[in-house]
Design a protein around this motif. Sequence first.
Motif, mmCIF file in Angstrom:
data_model
loop_
_atom_site.group_PDB
_atom_site.id
_atom_site.type_symbol
_atom_site.label_atom_id
_atom_site.label_comp_id
_atom_site.label_asym_id
_atom_site.label_seq_id
_atom_site.Cartn_x
_atom_site.Cartn_y
_atom_site.Cartn_z
ATOM 1 N N LYS A 53 0.785 -1.127 0.038
ATOM 2 C CA LYS A 53 -0.027 0.132 -0.004
ATOM 3 C C LYS A 53 0.845 1.367 0.184
ATOM 4 C CE LYS A 53 -3.699 -2.265 0.015
ATOM 5 N NZ LYS A 53 -4.658 -2.551 -1.065
ATOM 6 N N ALA A 54 1.889 1.265 0.601
ATOM 7 C CA ALA A 54 2.934 2.322 0.760
ATOM 8 C C ALA A 54 3.445 2.614 -0.763
ATOM 9 C CB ALA A 54 4.314 2.057 1.339
ATOM 10 N N THR A 55 3.057 2.015 -1.728
ATOM 11 C CA THR A 55 3.670 2.267 -3.169
ATOM 12 C C THR A 55 2.695 3.546 -3.650
ATOM 13 O OG1 THR A 55 4.166 0.146 -3.554
ATOM 14 C CG2 THR A 55 3.829 1.445 -5.380
ATOM 15 N N ARG A 56 1.490 3.634 -3.143
ATOM 16 C CA ARG A 56 0.726 4.584 -3.543
ATOM 17 C C ARG A 56 1.164 6.103 -3.228
ATOM 18 N NH1 ARG A 56 -5.412 2.143 -2.149
ATOM 19 N NH2 ARG A 56 -4.878 -0.099 -3.229
ATOM 20 N N LEU A 57 1.896 6.243 -2.190
ATOM 21 C CA LEU A 57 2.499 7.292 -1.791
ATOM 22 C C LEU A 57 3.543 7.958 -2.810
ATOM 23 C CD1 LEU A 57 3.063 6.612 2.086
ATOM 24 C CD2 LEU A 57 1.190 7.746 0.874
ATOM 25 N N VAL A 58 3.694 7.178 -3.804
ATOM 26 C CA VAL A 58 4.723 7.834 -4.854
ATOM 27 C C VAL A 58 3.968 8.795 -5.639
ATOM 28 C CG1 VAL A 58 6.137 7.230 -7.055
ATOM 29 C CG2 VAL A 58 5.972 5.545 -4.920
ATOM 30 N N ILE A 59 2.572 8.766 -5.718
ATOM 31 C CA ILE A 59 1.996 9.759 -6.225
ATOM 32 C C ILE A 59 2.218 11.217 -5.723
ATOM 33 C CG2 ILE A 59 -0.254 9.798 -5.154
ATOM 34 C CD1 ILE A 59 0.172 9.768 -8.858
ATOM 35 N N ILE A 60 2.431 11.368 -4.424
ATOM 36 C CA ILE A 60 2.587 12.528 -3.846
ATOM 37 C C ILE A 60 3.933 12.939 -4.316
ATOM 38 C CG2 ILE A 60 3.101 13.870 -1.417
ATOM 39 C CD1 ILE A 60 1.510 11.685 -0.304
ATOM 40 N N LEU A 61 4.989 12.228 -4.474
ATOM 41 C CA LEU A 61 6.173 12.611 -4.902
ATOM 42 C C LEU A 61 6.368 13.200 -6.663
ATOM 43 C CD1 LEU A 61 9.433 12.863 -4.950
ATOM 44 C CD2 LEU A 61 9.516 10.440 -5.319
ATOM 45 N N ILE A 62 5.264 12.454 -7.176
ATOM 46 C CA ILE A 62 5.125 12.909 -8.456
ATOM 47 C C ILE A 62 4.486 14.280 -8.489
ATOM 48 C CG2 ILE A 62 3.825 12.430 -10.524
ATOM 49 C CD1 ILE A 62 4.345 9.236 -10.196
ATOM 50 N N ALA A 63 3.543 14.335 -7.662
ATOM 51 C CA ALA A 63 2.781 15.856 -7.553
ATOM 52 C C ALA A 63 3.893 17.007 -7.374
ATOM 53 C CB ALA A 63 1.583 15.660 -6.701
ATOM 54 N N VAL A 64 4.939 16.570 -6.311
ATOM 55 C CA VAL A 64 5.851 17.728 -5.826
ATOM 56 C C VAL A 64 6.633 17.843 -6.919
ATOM 57 C CG1 VAL A 64 7.684 18.037 -4.392
ATOM 58 C CG2 VAL A 64 5.578 16.966 -3.384
ATOM 59 N N LEU A 65 7.234 16.922 -7.629
ATOM 60 C CA LEU A 65 8.171 17.059 -8.934
ATOM 61 C C LEU A 65 7.356 17.847 -10.088
ATOM 62 C CD1 LEU A 65 10.024 13.761 -9.085
ATOM 63 C CD2 LEU A 65 10.946 15.539 -8.111
ATOM 64 N N HIS A 66 6.296 17.665 -10.338
ATOM 65 C CA HIS A 66 5.478 18.384 -11.312
ATOM 66 C C HIS A 66 5.235 19.701 -10.968
ATOM 67 C CE1 HIS A 66 3.209 18.606 -15.066
ATOM 68 N NE2 HIS A 66 2.174 18.855 -14.037
ATOM 69 N N ALA A 67 4.962 19.943 -9.480
ATOM 70 C CA ALA A 67 4.819 21.483 -9.138
ATOM 71 C C ALA A 67 6.337 22.246 -9.287
ATOM 72 C CB ALA A 67 4.400 21.609 -7.728
ATOM 73 N N ALA A 68 7.295 21.472 -9.030
ATOM 74 C CA ALA A 68 8.684 22.056 -9.073
ATOM 75 C C ALA A 68 8.962 22.446 -10.529
ATOM 76 C CB ALA A 68 9.816 21.137 -8.688
ATOM 77 N N LEU A 69 8.526 21.467 -11.606
ATOM 78 C CA LEU A 69 8.764 21.737 -12.771
ATOM 79 C C LEU A 69 7.975 23.044 -13.336
ATOM 80 C CD1 LEU A 69 9.658 20.760 -15.781
ATOM 81 C CD2 LEU A 69 7.629 19.731 -16.054
ATOM 82 N N ALA A 70 6.634 23.003 -12.952
ATOM 83 C CA ALA A 70 5.878 24.168 -13.238
ATOM 84 C C ALA A 70 6.648 25.635 -12.632
ATOM 85 C CB ALA A 70 4.641 24.075 -12.755
ATOM 86 N N LEU A 71 7.137 25.688 -11.370
ATOM 87 C CA LEU A 71 7.821 26.749 -10.764
ATOM 88 C C LEU A 71 8.995 27.044 -11.640
ATOM 89 C CD1 LEU A 71 7.287 28.888 -8.616
ATOM 90 C CD2 LEU A 71 8.767 27.296 -7.096
ATOM 91 N N THR A 72 9.776 26.044 -12.032
ATOM 92 C CA THR A 72 11.091 26.380 -12.725
ATOM 93 C C THR A 72 10.722 26.853 -13.981
ATOM 94 O OG1 THR A 72 12.018 24.252 -11.488
ATOM 95 C CG2 THR A 72 13.048 25.102 -13.884
ATOM 96 N N PHE A 73 9.742 26.759 -14.637
ATOM 97 C CA PHE A 73 9.088 27.037 -16.018
ATOM 98 C C PHE A 73 9.055 28.494 -15.736
ATOM 99 C CE2 PHE A 73 7.659 23.094 -18.499
ATOM 100 C CZ PHE A 73 9.034 22.770 -18.721
ATOM 101 N N LYS A 74 8.115 28.932 -14.698
ATOM 102 C CA LYS A 74 7.636 30.213 -14.645
ATOM 103 C C LYS A 74 9.052 31.073 -14.202
ATOM 104 C CE LYS A 74 5.127 33.676 -13.759
ATOM 105 N NZ LYS A 74 6.322 34.780 -13.533
ATOM 106 N N ILE A 75 10.006 30.656 -13.508
ATOM 107 C CA ILE A 75 11.078 31.482 -13.037
ATOM 108 C C ILE A 75 12.080 31.653 -14.065
ATOM 109 C CG2 ILE A 75 13.027 31.594 -11.401
ATOM 110 C CD1 ILE A 75 11.284 30.104 -9.597
ATOM 111 N N LEU A 76 12.347 30.627 -15.031
ATOM 112 C CA LEU A 76 13.231 30.549 -15.894
ATOM 113 C C LEU A 76 13.001 31.039 -17.157
ATOM 114 C CD1 LEU A 76 15.094 27.113 -15.517
ATOM 115 C CD2 LEU A 76 16.021 29.444 -14.430
#
Length: 298
Positions: A237-260
């Motif tokens: 069941k802990a494998t489902r927590l990977v979706i949180i890591l994916i969401a964080v990385l996706h938010a970091a990508l969007a913020l990087t696009f905005k800043i750069l």
Amino acid sequence: MAYVQVEADDRLEEGPVGLQFKSFLGADGDIGSDNSRSQGRSPGLGNADRGYLQNQRKATSAFWMVEYYQPYFDVDTQTVLKRCYATLIPTSTNYLSTHLNPADLYGPFWTLTTLIFTLFLSSSLAASISAYLSAPGTDYDYDFTLLSVAVSLVYAYGIGLPVLLWLGLRYLGVGEWSVVEAVAVWGYAQFVWIPVSILCVIPVPIVRWVLVFLAFASSGYFLVTNVYPILASAEAKATRLVIILIAVLHAALALTFKILFFSYYVVQKIGADIPIPGGDVPAVNTTVTLAQRALFML
């Protein structure tokens, strides 16, 4: 000149009766019938269908050879465009079985490549417009380091991340999808950033923030709805927590696009001119100037 008399062979006098022809068309016989055509087809290369050729190529080609990846690029432009447009629909929850059947690498590769050039061109155009509006008449030098940053960032996130995720899930015993399907989902999910990067040329900060948030929400929702069922199929069941890591990385990508790439603004003059008696600079109301600056920053 001498002539030799040769006795006639009785077999030559038999004529057509002595000739026998054998049919190789099968028991059904007729050449024109579709059934006889299908039954009389030999397994040679000239008569083999497309599926047989693909299976033969996959069986004989290793993964480091070009022939191994050729079937994943055998897709027409119309299909690629439909798959790109489907990522913008919020109801695309079962994207793998509905649209990626079979999955391809042609669409994800060109989607990511187009995004790289769109990010660089739109950011360069926005920077040149902002520089012109800030200081008319000055020359603007294009920053080509942004192109290398875009290449590294987009390919690392669009290709490297799904491959690592697939390897991790394979290690945990989750084999519900292939590495091609993982790369295809991530690659097509970045399609929304292409029109957003073009619209971010508009030199209005609040409009850019809204566009970046919409692209983040659209692509993030698409990834979550299509990746979470794969994670939920794992026994742990802990494998489902990977979706949180994916969401964080996706938010970091969007913020990087905005800043750069989307952080170019029209720079106004900071401070007020000090009037000098006898000079050419007229007196300026400092209070009004500060109010204008504060309104612009909002």
